[in-house]
Design a protein around this motif. Structure first.
Motif, short mmCIF file in Angstrom:
data_model
loop_
_atom_site.label_atom_id
_atom_site.label_comp_id
_atom_site.label_asym_id
_atom_site.label_seq_id
_atom_site.Cartn_x
_atom_site.Cartn_y
_atom_site.Cartn_z
N VAL A 234 -8.01 4.54 3.55
CA VAL A 234 -8.81 4.54 2.32
C VAL A 234 -8.44 3.28 1.53
O VAL A 234 -7.30 3.15 1.08
CB VAL A 234 -8.57 5.82 1.50
CG1 VAL A 234 -9.48 5.83 0.27
CG2 VAL A 234 -8.78 7.08 2.35
N VAL A 235 -9.40 2.38 1.38
CA VAL A 235 -9.11 1.12 0.68
C VAL A 235 -9.12 1.36 -0.83
O VAL A 235 -9.62 2.36 -1.33
CB VAL A 235 -10.12 -0.01 1.05
CG1 VAL A 235 -10.14 -0.25 2.56
CG2 VAL A 235 -11.51 0.26 0.52
N HIS A 236 -8.59 0.44 -1.54
CA HIS A 236 -8.51 0.43 -3.02
C HIS A 236 -8.49 1.81 -3.68
O HIS A 236 -9.37 2.17 -4.44
CB HIS A 236 -9.54 -0.49 -3.66
CG HIS A 236 -10.97 -0.34 -3.19
ND1 HIS A 236 -11.61 0.85 -3.08
CD2 HIS A 236 -11.88 -1.29 -2.84
CE1 HIS A 236 -12.85 0.65 -2.68
NE2 HIS A 236 -13.05 -0.64 -2.52
N VAL A 237 -7.41 2.55 -3.42
CA VAL A 237 -7.20 3.85 -4.08
C VAL A 237 -6.82 3.59 -5.54
O VAL A 237 -5.83 2.91 -5.80
CB VAL A 237 -6.08 4.63 -3.37
CG1 VAL A 237 -5.76 5.92 -4.12
CG2 VAL A 237 -6.45 4.90 -1.92
N TYR A 257 -4.24 6.89 5.49
CA TYR A 257 -3.48 5.88 4.77
C TYR A 257 -4.19 5.53 3.47
O TYR A 257 -5.41 5.53 3.41
CB TYR A 257 -3.35 4.61 5.64
CG TYR A 257 -2.80 4.91 7.02
CD1 TYR A 257 -1.46 5.28 7.18
CD2 TYR A 257 -3.61 4.85 8.14
CE1 TYR A 257 -0.96 5.57 8.44
CE2 TYR A 257 -3.11 5.13 9.41
CZ TYR A 257 -1.79 5.49 9.55
OH TYR A 257 -1.29 5.79 10.79
N GLY A 258 -3.41 5.20 2.45
CA GLY A 258 -3.99 4.87 1.15
C GLY A 258 -3.44 3.55 0.62
O GLY A 258 -2.25 3.29 0.72
N GLU A 259 -4.35 2.76 0.06
CA GLU A 259 -4.05 1.39 -0.35
C GLU A 259 -4.32 1.20 -1.85
O GLU A 259 -5.44 0.87 -2.24
CB GLU A 259 -4.98 0.47 0.47
CG GLU A 259 -4.97 -0.99 0.12
CD GLU A 259 -6.26 -1.68 0.55
OE1 GLU A 259 -6.26 -2.36 1.57
OE2 GLU A 259 -7.30 -1.56 -0.15
N PRO A 260 -3.33 1.40 -2.71
CA PRO A 260 -3.55 1.01 -4.11
C PRO A 260 -3.56 -0.52 -4.25
O PRO A 260 -3.03 -1.21 -3.38
CB PRO A 260 -2.35 1.61 -4.85
CG PRO A 260 -1.33 1.93 -3.83
CD PRO A 260 -2.00 1.99 -2.48
N LEU A 261 -4.20 -1.01 -5.28
CA LEU A 261 -4.22 -2.46 -5.54
C LEU A 261 -3.21 -2.78 -6.62
O LEU A 261 -2.93 -1.96 -7.50
CB LEU A 261 -5.61 -2.90 -6.01
CG LEU A 261 -6.80 -2.52 -5.14
CD1 LEU A 261 -8.08 -3.07 -5.76
CD2 LEU A 261 -6.63 -3.04 -3.71
N ILE A 262 -2.72 -4.01 -6.59
CA ILE A 262 -1.77 -4.43 -7.63
C ILE A 262 -2.42 -4.34 -9.02
O ILE A 262 -1.76 -4.00 -10.00
CB ILE A 262 -1.20 -5.85 -7.32
CG1 ILE A 262 -0.06 -6.19 -8.28
CG2 ILE A 262 -2.28 -6.93 -7.35
CD1 ILE A 262 1.14 -5.30 -8.20
N GLY A 301 3.04 7.67 -5.55
CA GLY A 301 2.62 7.66 -4.14
C GLY A 301 3.36 6.62 -3.33
O GLY A 301 3.73 6.86 -2.17
N LEU A 302 3.59 5.46 -3.93
CA LEU A 302 4.34 4.42 -3.21
C LEU A 302 5.78 4.87 -3.01
O LEU A 302 6.39 4.61 -1.97
CB LEU A 302 4.30 3.10 -3.98
CG LEU A 302 2.94 2.39 -4.04
CD1 LEU A 302 3.02 1.16 -4.95
CD2 LEU A 302 2.46 1.99 -2.64
N VAL A 309 0.58 0.98 1.24
CA VAL A 309 0.49 -0.48 1.13
C VAL A 309 -0.06 -0.88 -0.24
O VAL A 309 -0.73 -0.08 -0.89
CB VAL A 309 -0.43 -1.08 2.23
CG1 VAL A 309 0.05 -0.67 3.61
CG2 VAL A 309 -1.87 -0.67 2.06
N VAL A 310 0.20 -2.10 -0.65
CA VAL A 310 -0.38 -2.63 -1.89
C VAL A 310 -1.21 -3.86 -1.53
O VAL A 310 -0.71 -4.79 -0.88
CB VAL A 310 0.72 -3.01 -2.91
CG1 VAL A 310 0.11 -3.65 -4.14
CG2 VAL A 310 1.53 -1.77 -3.30
N ALA A 311 -2.47 -3.85 -1.92
CA ALA A 311 -3.40 -4.94 -1.60
C ALA A 311 -3.96 -5.54 -2.88
O ALA A 311 -3.47 -5.25 -3.99
CB ALA A 311 -4.53 -4.40 -0.71
#
Ligand code: DUC
Ligand code: ZN
Ligand code: ZN
Ligand code: ZN
Length: 486
Positions: A234-237, A257-262, A301-302, A309-311
């Protein structure tokens, strides 16, 4: 010619220790004490970490009537300055709808320009036999992940039956499906409603994309992935609702998988209510920034590992481009920057505050990305034989972020004014120094390489929901009868 990175603290996703790193050509040869080489790179007082990998960028992307201003050249140069040695960019199909042509078009654009390495994801924006067939070509071309937009109705949005077909195809091919999780039907209705009420500014963007719409879509995509027997990314959570869906799925044994953004970790929705229209519009992206409670959920979550991951979703449009939506928030090109700032901001707001350990920082900026995208340990690892993608990360260089000192082509920076506490002293990509603090000399455009990502071996054992039902039953544990010695 060999190089030795000397005197630093090697910091990987699982440990930190004092060692030198010997590089021969493009490759890490040895990690150990008192290593000798032809050249030395000073790492005293610094961490030596694997090069950052940004799993989510949109360089030169044609989108919402314009093209993202950040080029492959400026983007990969900005990345290098920030300690990122590889970006994974999203290919969009052109008018002919062909996946193969789109990937070739991305190569044509990126190859002469890139200063560091790249990979691609491919977007699936419709469904027919040609798409079904060409997904196999994409995997053979080294593109093993496919993004599905559940929003952008009438443009990129895909329907559930199409998504299910595509996810099943991913399971067959050993590819990873990804989703932009927002309910596009509801977003379109809400946009119209607020616009009709006279809310035409950037705050209308935030109002029309509430976290509930993201949570619903994340749950739906997870259900579809479960039925198709495939993992899901899941992109940009951005919010607790989507995070909760991911957490719950993982608890049930699904590989989600989950990807928070900075940006989502550090900037909040109040930005959209700034009196300066340009300020607010520059931060318009989808999903939008959320409230502080959602930020807390993403940090948690991190820490707990439910987000990996952080994107950045780096999609950089200049102020002039943003102004196309002066009278209508619906046509402000969506996107914000972060490619150069990701590591420094995460270190400052994550490690310096005690929320993340340095090892967790490495995991979510590099190692976990490489593992999830199937390029580990060539990338994301400091081990003998890996690509020498290495950052000498100096926790003593501070800097105030500003468009005056960034390397992006953007005329603003959403992190402007942030005081970051760490920077890359040296960035190496495949053994070549592509950034040295204080020198600011750009490497040759075109020196970067496309890194193919192979299909996942786990494809043949895709976890089908129906298979899971016949899995062995859990052993019943009796808390009253614990064997002695445990
Ligand atoms: N969201 C953005 O903000 N920009 C690019 C695409 C996306 O999904
Ligand atoms: Zn629909
Ligand atoms: Zn998206
Ligand atoms: Zn994106």
């Amino acid at each position: 010619m060999s190089k030795v990175i000397k005197g630093g603290m090697v910091c990987t996703a699982d440990r930190t220790w004092k060692a030198d790193v010997l590089i021969e050509g493009e490759t890490i040869r040895q990690i150990g004490e008192d290593l000798k080489g032809d050249e030395y790179i000073d790492a005293e007082g610094a961490y030596v970490i694997p090069g950052g990998i940004d799993p989510h960028t949109h360089l030169e992307m044609p989108f919402m009537g314009t093209t993202a201003a950040e080029t492959f050249e400026s983007g990969t140069w900005a990345a290098a300055a920030g300690g990122t040695t590889m970006v994974v960019d999203f290919c969009l199909p052109g008018e002919d709808g062909s996946i193969k042509n789109a990937i070739n078009e991305w190569h044509r654009k990126s190859a002469p320009q890139i200063c560091s390495d790249v990979g691609y994801h491919m977007a699936i924006t419709g469904w027919d036999e040609n798409v079904f067939n060409e997904m196999k070509d994409a995997v053979e071309m080294g593109v093993n992940s496919f993004k599905h937009f559940m929003a952008y109705k009438g443009a990129l949005m895909i329907e559930d039956d199409e998504m299910f077909a595509s996810f099943k195809r991913c399971a067959e091919l050993g590819a990873l499906p990804m989703v932009h999780a927002e309910n596009g039907d509801l977003v379109a209705e809400m946009q119209q409603k607020y616009f009709d009420q006279g809310i035409t500014g950037p705050e209308g963007h935030a109002y029309s994309r509430p976290p509930e719409f993201e949570g619903e879509a994340a749950n739906r995509a997870i259900t579809i992935a479960d039925a198709a027997g495939t993992p899901l990314y899941v992109v940009h959570v951005s919010c607790e609702q989507a995070h909760e869906a991911i957490r719950r799925a993982r608890q049930k044994g699904m590989r989600v998988y989950g990807e928070p953004l900075i940006q989502f970790l550090t900037l909040d929705e109040s930005e959209y209510f700034n009196k300066d229209w340009d300020h607010a519009a520059r931060r318009v992206m989808s999903p939008p920034f959320r409230s502080k409670d959602h930020q807390d959920s993403l940090w948690a979550g991190l820490q707990a590992g439910s987000l990996q991951v952080v994107a950045t979703d780096h999609a950089a449009f200049n102020t002039e481009q943003k102004r196309a939506g002066r009278d209508d928030f619906r046509i402000i090109p969506n996107g914000s920057n972060g490619l150069e700032e990701r590591l420094a901001v995460l270190w400052t707001e994550g490690v310096e505050t005690g929320r993340l350990t340095p090892n967790e920082f490495v995991a979510c900026t590099s190692t976990n990305v490489a593992k999830i995208l199937n390029i580990y340990p060539r990338k994301g690892a400091l081990v003998e034989g890996a690509d020498a993608d290495i950052v000498v990360w100096d926790p003593k260089i501070s800097k105030t972020i500003s468009p005056a000192n960034h390397h992006s082509v953007l005329d603003y920076n959403v992190f402007e004014g942030f005081e970051v506490k760490a920077q890359s002293r040296y960035t190496l990509n495949r053994g070549e120094v592509i950034w040295a603090w204080g020198q600011n000399s750009q490497p040759n455009p075109g020196r970067g390489r496309f890194i193919p990502r192979p299909a996942f071996a786990s494809a043949s054992v895709a976890l089908s929901k129906w298979k899971a039902l016949t899995a062995p039953k859990m052993i019943k544990r009796d808390p009253m009868n614990i064997p002695a010695g445990i």
